[in-house]
Design a protein around this motif. Sequence first.
Motif, short mmCIF file in Angstrom:
data_model
loop_
_atom_site.label_atom_id
_atom_site.label_comp_id
_atom_site.label_asym_id
_atom_site.label_seq_id
_atom_site.Cartn_x
_atom_site.Cartn_y
_atom_site.Cartn_z
N SER A 176 27.05 -18.88 18.92
CA SER A 176 27.81 -20.00 19.63
C SER A 176 26.56 -21.28 19.75
N THR A 199 25.16 -23.02 22.06
CA THR A 199 24.36 -22.82 23.12
C THR A 199 22.95 -21.71 23.32
N GLY A 239 19.68 -27.54 29.07
CA GLY A 239 20.96 -27.08 28.09
C GLY A 239 21.62 -25.90 28.61
N GLY A 258 23.95 -24.00 30.69
CA GLY A 258 25.60 -24.65 31.20
C GLY A 258 25.88 -23.58 32.61
N TRP A 271 34.77 -26.35 24.48
CA TRP A 271 33.84 -26.07 25.06
C TRP A 271 33.70 -24.61 23.56
N PRO A 283 31.87 -30.24 27.53
CA PRO A 283 30.86 -30.47 27.69
C PRO A 283 31.23 -32.21 27.86
N TYR A 314 27.99 -31.25 32.97
CA TYR A 314 26.96 -32.16 32.47
C TYR A 314 27.77 -33.73 31.86
N VAL A 356 21.92 -29.68 23.99
CA VAL A 356 22.82 -28.96 23.26
C VAL A 356 23.83 -30.19 22.03
N ARG A 364 24.57 -33.43 24.46
CA ARG A 364 25.09 -32.54 26.07
C ARG A 364 24.05 -32.69 27.18
N SER A 388 23.05 -30.74 31.00
CA SER A 388 23.41 -30.35 32.01
C SER A 388 22.84 -30.77 32.92
#
Length: 399
Positions: free
Chosen positions: A22, A24, A45, A47, A133, A184, A330, A363, A375, A377
């Motif tokens: 992943s 993330t 970063g 989430g 995602w 995102p 986000y 990210v 991205r 957050s």
Amino acid sequence: MTTTPILKSKLLADRVNRIEISATLAVVNEASKLREQGADLVDYGAGEPHFSTPEHIKAAAIAAINSNFTRYTAVGGITELRDAIVKRHAADFGSNYNREECIASTGGKLALFNAIQVLVDHGDEVIIPVPYWVSFKDIVEYAGGKCVYVYADEDDNFRLTAEMIEDAITPRTRAIILNTPCNPSGAVMDAEDLRHIVRLAHERGIYVIADECYVYLNYAGEPFSAGSILEAKEHVVVIGSLSKTYAMTGWRAGYSLAPAPVSNAIQKLQSQSTSNPSAITQKAAVTALEGPQECVQQFCTEYIHLRDRVLKGLETISGIRCAYPEGAFYVYPNVSSFFGRSGIRSAADVAGRLLREAHVVTVPGEGFGTKEHIRLSYATSAREIDRAVERMRDFFAKL
């Protein structure tokens, strides 16, 4: 004397080689190493909500421990939890699921994984809107499916329309994954487009897998669920989670709502993997769903303020443009104007250098299917947002 040749065995199964770690998680790992070295990071970063789990939910878990509710439960969750999920969803969205159509799982990601594994076979096509995602693509490919991408229009705030989806349907289309509000981009689908897609899919025998992890974090209007389109229920799988709604990410509380044959298959698969979700978490989840819901609106109100704050901050950074997010937590700014400067060639380069040089965790968009974005957050404090914006402004000004 003849000898039998020794065949070299392969190290890993092909299905594991089809997926990647992943994006993330990769960022979290690199950030953790810097923290261990003493770096002062500003984390855009993660989430997950920055709020603590509400006290009444924590108290329910403590009560479960004190009453020794710590043994195995039914694979799909205790009756009390499955009924609470069904009742909450019906009250909020007008759906009509029953207990047998509900499976509680160890987080929403497992619910999604289970649904795709029982529905998607080798060669089946699954339509995935971009940006997506990070796990959608890999879970489909792990199942042997083929991803068919539909690109939402950034200039229209990544709006996804029914026509875009319809144009991507082929005789091999097995499922459509919809995520609204979107991680995102924060984009929220128009309710009429969602209805159109679900009805169209139903008519053609295609499943809609609706990832509604952020369904309550909709700032554009009343939350809307694909599960409320009753006439298409036979081909809708709702993936839900308590993680974002009740600030319960670490509790791992998710669920699926699906037609009985699909739910039965999900339960069978889960019986051979994780089995039941944590018994303690299940009791906490019941209280979250049946208890006071004021915390949900409080979270939403705070997220709107934080969204506006980060957007205002990004406007002060020359070269960045950003679609307007209407849900989730986000922002997904376009940083392509910096490509070609100081050796930067991609969003991954931007995110990497922001982390190492400015100590701001983001990210890169490659994990979400685009090459021009990062991205961020905004589920953090106003102070941290301001610190991050200041660092980003200084970083980009030097390029």
